[in-house]
Structure formats: structure tokens, C-alpha cells
Design a protein around this motif. Structure first.
Motif, short mmCIF file in Angstrom:
data_model
loop_
_atom_site.label_atom_id
_atom_site.label_comp_id
_atom_site.label_asym_id
_atom_site.label_seq_id
_atom_site.Cartn_x
_atom_site.Cartn_y
_atom_site.Cartn_z
N ALA A 85 102.38 -8.52 3.01
CA ALA A 85 102.98 -7.07 2.96
C ALA A 85 101.93 -6.18 2.91
O ALA A 85 102.24 -4.98 3.35
CB ALA A 85 103.64 -7.04 1.25
N ALA A 86 100.72 -6.31 2.47
CA ALA A 86 99.65 -5.40 2.29
C ALA A 86 99.38 -4.90 3.73
O ALA A 86 99.00 -3.85 4.27
CB ALA A 86 98.40 -5.65 1.55
N GLU A 87 99.15 -5.91 4.62
CA GLU A 87 98.81 -5.92 6.05
C GLU A 87 99.64 -5.19 6.81
O GLU A 87 99.47 -4.18 7.58
CB GLU A 87 98.54 -7.20 6.44
CG GLU A 87 97.96 -7.15 8.00
CD GLU A 87 96.49 -6.39 8.18
OE1 GLU A 87 95.90 -6.47 6.92
OE2 GLU A 87 96.15 -6.29 9.22
N ARG A 88 101.04 -5.32 6.48
CA ARG A 88 102.11 -4.68 7.00
C ARG A 88 102.07 -3.18 6.57
O ARG A 88 102.26 -2.50 7.54
CB ARG A 88 103.54 -5.17 6.76
CG ARG A 88 104.67 -4.75 7.40
CD ARG A 88 105.97 -5.81 6.97
NE ARG A 88 107.22 -5.15 7.42
CZ ARG A 88 107.81 -4.18 6.77
NH1 ARG A 88 107.45 -3.87 5.71
NH2 ARG A 88 109.05 -3.66 7.57
N THR A 89 101.92 -2.84 5.34
CA THR A 89 102.00 -1.54 4.85
C THR A 89 100.65 -0.73 5.59
O THR A 89 100.86 0.10 6.09
CB THR A 89 101.79 -1.75 3.42
OG1 THR A 89 102.78 -2.43 2.75
CG2 THR A 89 101.75 -0.33 2.95
N ARG A 90 99.43 -1.73 5.65
CA ARG A 90 98.29 -0.87 6.27
C ARG A 90 98.62 -0.59 7.88
O ARG A 90 98.47 0.57 8.20
CB ARG A 90 97.06 -1.82 6.17
CG ARG A 90 95.82 -1.01 6.61
CD ARG A 90 94.73 -2.05 6.56
NE ARG A 90 95.02 -3.42 7.50
CZ ARG A 90 94.52 -2.97 8.68
NH1 ARG A 90 94.12 -2.03 9.45
NH2 ARG A 90 94.93 -4.19 9.57
N LEU A 91 99.30 -1.67 8.30
CA LEU A 91 99.47 -1.68 9.79
C LEU A 91 100.60 -0.34 10.13
O LEU A 91 100.46 0.49 11.13
CB LEU A 91 99.91 -2.96 10.45
CG LEU A 91 98.82 -3.82 10.49
CD1 LEU A 91 99.29 -5.19 11.09
CD2 LEU A 91 97.68 -3.37 11.59
N MET A 92 101.69 -0.30 9.27
CA MET A 92 102.62 0.64 9.29
C MET A 92 101.99 1.98 9.01
O MET A 92 102.37 3.27 9.76
CB MET A 92 103.69 0.39 8.60
CG MET A 92 104.58 -0.75 8.62
SD MET A 92 105.45 -0.49 10.18
CE MET A 92 106.36 0.76 9.79
N ALA A 134 99.99 7.09 11.44
CA ALA A 134 99.12 8.04 11.45
C ALA A 134 98.90 8.12 12.90
O ALA A 134 98.71 9.21 13.46
CB ALA A 134 97.56 7.64 10.91
N SER A 135 98.84 7.14 13.81
CA SER A 135 98.56 7.02 15.25
C SER A 135 99.64 7.73 16.00
O SER A 135 99.50 8.75 16.77
CB SER A 135 98.60 5.38 15.89
OG SER A 135 98.46 5.52 17.37
N VAL A 136 100.86 7.49 15.48
CA VAL A 136 102.33 8.22 15.96
C VAL A 136 102.17 9.88 15.92
O VAL A 136 102.13 10.58 16.53
CB VAL A 136 103.36 7.51 15.52
CG1 VAL A 136 104.66 8.60 15.86
CG2 VAL A 136 103.78 6.32 15.93
#
Lengths: 254, 228
Positions: free
Chosen positions: A85-92, A97-99
């Protein structure tokens, strides 16, 4: 039936001997082997009991380990889910941010592209306006307009500020300097004399002047005193006008 | 039943056919026991299994009466059972007479039982304590106790002698009257009777010995009952 003492006595002796014989050759050997077998069986039973106890202990230990492994597995699963969940949140967050960055970059690119397009259109418009103006001014360029511009040249020379005059005087101080005067139409002698006097006043001394005819000026004059140049013609005015327009168009965009 | 025939004499002792038969039984039992128990193994064969079964059955029977004295009484009681059984069965063999059909033999066995009762009783309870039970519950009963000791010993001897002697005599009479094969059912009865009489003699001996070895306990139990 007579009682026989000899038989009676011998029977007692015989029986006691038989007791000894059977005790020696039957009972004791049989009881010994039975006892040995019983000891063996008791040992086997004890071993079986011990093995059963050990098996029970191992079973309990195995069950404890299974329970512990289950708890560890559940804890690890929970940790893994939290990490996912943390990794998903970070990646999201990184993706957002990238978008956003990409969106901002594209917005800037679009704005720049629009600005460049606008500038190109403006420059094209200015160039076309300058071309149209030059074509128009070429059609209206006459000696009368030249005379009017000549008057303005004299007025500008006489109206120079003190610091401009010092700059001209410094430029004219160069040894061997020759003034150049370009005009769209040929200057007559009177105007040449009048202009020489005005230039001598500005330079502070009389300098040789080379007159030249340049139709590209459309109308008007171009006076060069060393590095100091005085523009009083329609071509340069159009250039200044176009440059001013470009400068005015670029200001708010950049 | 005619008297046993004297075969020869050893000094003052007349060796009768009964004594020789007894020796034969002893020889057979001794040799068989020696041969059968020479190579005993923890993994028994059929013969060893049978012998172990017999000895264990005797020991179990003694244990049922005297749980703690089975090893001690096994040689005497077991030999009584085995010897009397074989001695009874010898009568089936033609031209042989069962030694137990002779009153001298059964009297000798009964005397041995009588003596062994007191021997085991004194060894178990002590001399004073053992003979004390003859005065219980009252010294007035001492003659009756003594009479009982004598009569039961005589009964042991006469019971075994009478049964075996009567069996042989009945078989002889039937053989004389009815013919060759008619006594066969009677011989089957002889086998059963031989086993029963051996069991009865040995069991009675065991009970007498047990009574003697537990005389003090019986006395204490009687005194506790009287006090209650």
C-alpha cells in the motif's frame, strides 16, 4: 490293600528327587526365559512409551511451530500489504507528480509554441507592414518630401544636446576623418553648403564631406561622422519603427 | 486290587513294581525336561510355547491363591500336579498300574503335603506365630484343629487312592465282562478322572499351604471380627 512302608518311604524320596529334577530342568529354565522375555518386552514397552512421549513432544512442538509460523505468516502478509500500500501510494504520488510535471512542461511548450507562432505572425505582419509602407513611401517619395526631411535634418543637427555635440566633436577629432552624407535624391549646391555649415558647427571644425546618392533610403539622409551616424531617412525610420513594434510585441510575452 | 509285586530288594527296602513305575515316570519327566529346555530361545518354538504355557498356567494358579508366593511354591505344587497326572495316566498303559492307585504312594504324597504345610507355615509366619493359630479362637479347639490336620491328610491320601484304584478296577471288570473294546469309553473317563484328581490333589495342597502361610492374617482377621 496292604500298606507297604518301603514303597511309602521310597515314594517320599522319589517325589523329593522329582521336585529337584523338575525345578532344575523345567521350572527354572522356563521361568528364566519367560523373565528374560518379560524384561525384553518391558524394555520394548518402555522404549515404545519413551518414543510415544517423544513423538507427543515432537507433535506438540510441531503444532507450536505451525502456530508460530502461521502467526509469522500472517504478520508478514500484513507487513507486505502495508508495504504494498505504501509503495502503491508512493508510486501513485510519483506518477501524479510526473503527470503534473509533464502537463506543466506541455503547457509551457504550448505557451512557447503559441508565443513563437504569435511572434512569427507579428514579425510577418510587421515585415508585411514595413514592405507595404516602403512600397507606399517609395510611391510618395518626392523631392518635396526630401526637402522636408532636409529641414528636419538641419533641425535635428541644430537641436542636438550638449553631450551629443561632445560625442560628435570627439568623433570628428580623429585625424583624417571624412564625413559621409548619403541622400535619396541629389543635393544641390546651396543645400550642400548649408549642410556643411551645420555639420561644422556640430563637429566644431570644418571637415571634408563626401556626398553620395542612395535610392534605398527612399527619402532623406544618412550622415556618418566617424562612428556617429545620424539617420534622417524613411528606410531607417521604417526599420526603427519595425524594431519598435517587435520590441513592443516581445515585451509582455517574454 | 492285588498288592504290588516286589521285584527286588535294596537292603531293608523292597522295590516293588510301583516304585519302579515311579522311577520310570521320573526318568521320562526328567529326560523330557532336560531335552526340552536345553535350547530355550526368546523366540519360542511350538514345544517351548507349550511348556511355557504349562508352567505359566501353574504359576498363575498359584498366584491366584497366593499372589506373592508363586515362585516359592511352584516347584512343590507344580510337581504334585505333573507327577500325579502322569502317575494317574500310567494306568492306561497295558501291563502297568498307576502308582497313585497304591495307598502307600498316596499316603507318602499326603504326608509330604502335611509336612510342607507346616514347613511353609513356619517359614512364612515364624514358629510361635504359626502354632499360635491352633489355639485360636479358643485353646479348647486345639484337639479339633489337630484332628482336622490328620483327617484332611488321610482324606487326601484315601481320595486319590480310592478314585484311581476304583477306576482301574472298574476298567478291569468291564474288560473281563464285556470284551476287548468296550472299556475304551471307560479309559476316556480314566483320562478325565486322572486330570481332575491331579488338579484336586494339587489344589487342596495349595489351599492347605496357603492357609498355613496366611494363618496369622486369618487370626488377626478373626480377632478384629470378634472385637467388632
Amino acid at each position: 490293600m496292604a500298606f507297604d512302608w518301603s514303597t511309602f518311604t521310597l515314594e517320599i524320596i522319589n517325589f523329593l528327587i522329582l521336585v529337584w529334577i523338575l525345578k532344575r530342568f523345567l521350572y527354572h529354565p522356563i521361568l528364566r526365559v519367560v523373565a528374560r522375555r518379560r524384561v525384553g518386552l518391558e524394555k520394548v514397552m518402555a522404549d515404545a512409551k519413551r518414543i510415544e512421549t517423544e513423538a507427543g513432544a515432537l507433535k506438540q512442538q510441531h503444532e507450536r511451530e505451525l502456530a508460530q509460523w502461521k502467526e509469522e505468516k500472517e504478520a508478514a502478509t500484513a507487513r507486505l500489504r502495508e508495504e504494498l500500500a505504501a509503495e502503491r501510494t508512493r508510486l501513485m504520488a510519483e506518477l501524479e507528480a510526473s503527470v503534473a510535471e509533464e502537463r506543466e512542461r506541455r503547457r509551457v511548450l504550448d505557451e512557447r509554441r503559441q508565443s513563437d507562432f504569435k511572434r512569427a505572425v507579428e514579425e510577418q505582419g510587421i515585415a508585411q507592414g514595413a514592405a507595404f509602407s516602403a512600397r507606399l513611401l517609395n510611391r510618395v517619395a518626392t523631392p518635396e518630401l526630401e526637402a522636408r526631411l532636409y529641414a528636419l535634418l538641419l533641425e535635428d543637427l541644430r537641436g542636438l544636446r550638449a553631450e551629443s555635440r561632445r560625442a560628435v566633436a570627439d568623433a570628428a577629432a580623429a585625424p583624417g576623418l571624412q564625413l559621409k552624407v548619403q541622400s535619396a535624391f541629389a543635393l544641390d549646391a546651396a543645400r550642400r553648403t548649408e549642410l556643411a555649415q551645420a555639420l561644422a558647427e556640430v563637429a566644431g571644425k570644418v571637415l571634408p564631406i563626401a556626398y553620395d546618392e542612395n535610392p534605398e533610403l527612399i527619402a532623406g539622409f544618412l550622415v556618418s561622422i566617424g562612428p556617429w551616424i545620424l539617420h534622417a531617412n524613411l528606410r531607417d525610420e521604417l526599420k526603427f519603427f519595425s524594431g519598435a513594434l517587435r520590441h513592443a510585441g516581445q515585451g509582455p510575452v517574454d | 486290587m492285588e498288592d504290588a509285586m516286589v521285584l527286588f530288594r535294596l537292603g531293608p527296602l523292597a522295590i516293588t513294581s510301583i516304585v519302579v513305575t515311579t522311577w520310570g515316570v521320573m526318568l521320562v519327566l526328567g529326560v523330557f525336561s532336560w531335552l526340552a529346555t536345553r535350547n530355550l530361545a526368546l523366540d519360542p518354538g511350538p514345544l517351548q510355547t507349550a511348556l511355557e504355557g504349562i508352567v505359566s498356567a501353574i504359576e498363575e494358579s498359584i498366584s491366584n491363591v497366593l499372589p506373592d508366593q508363586a515362585q516359592r511354591l511352584l516347584p512343590f505344587i507344580g510337581t504334585l500336579w505333573i507327577y500325579i497326572l502322569f502317575a494317574n495316566l500310567v494306568g492306561i498303559v497295558p501291563h502297568l498300574h498307576a502308582p497313585t492307585g497304591n495307598l502307600s504312594v498316596t499316603s507318602g504324597l499326603a504326608l509330604l503335603v502335611f509336612l510342607s504345610v507346616h514347613w511353609f507355615g513356619v517359614r512364612s509366619e515364624g514358629l510361635r506365630s504359626y502354632f499360635k493359630h491352633y489355639l485360636s479362637p479358643s485353646p479348647l479347639l486345639l484337639p479339633f484343629h489337630l484332628l482336622s490336620e490328620v483327617t484332611r491328610t488321610v482324606a487326601l491320601a484315601v481320595r486319590l487312592f480310592g478314585n484311581i484304584m476304583s477306576l482301574e478296577m472298574a476298567a478291569l471288570l468291564v474288560l473281563l465282562v464285556a470284551g476287548l473294546l468296550v472299556p475304551v469309553p471307560l479309559l476316556m473317563l480314566h483320562i478325565a478322572e486322572a486330570m481332575v484328581q491331579a488338579y484336586i490333589f494339587g489344589m487342596l495342597a495349595l489351599i492347605y499351604v496357603a492357609g498355613a502361610m496366611q494363618s496369622q492374617q486369618n487370626l488377626d482377621r478373626n480377632e478384629e471380627g470378634g472385637e467388632a
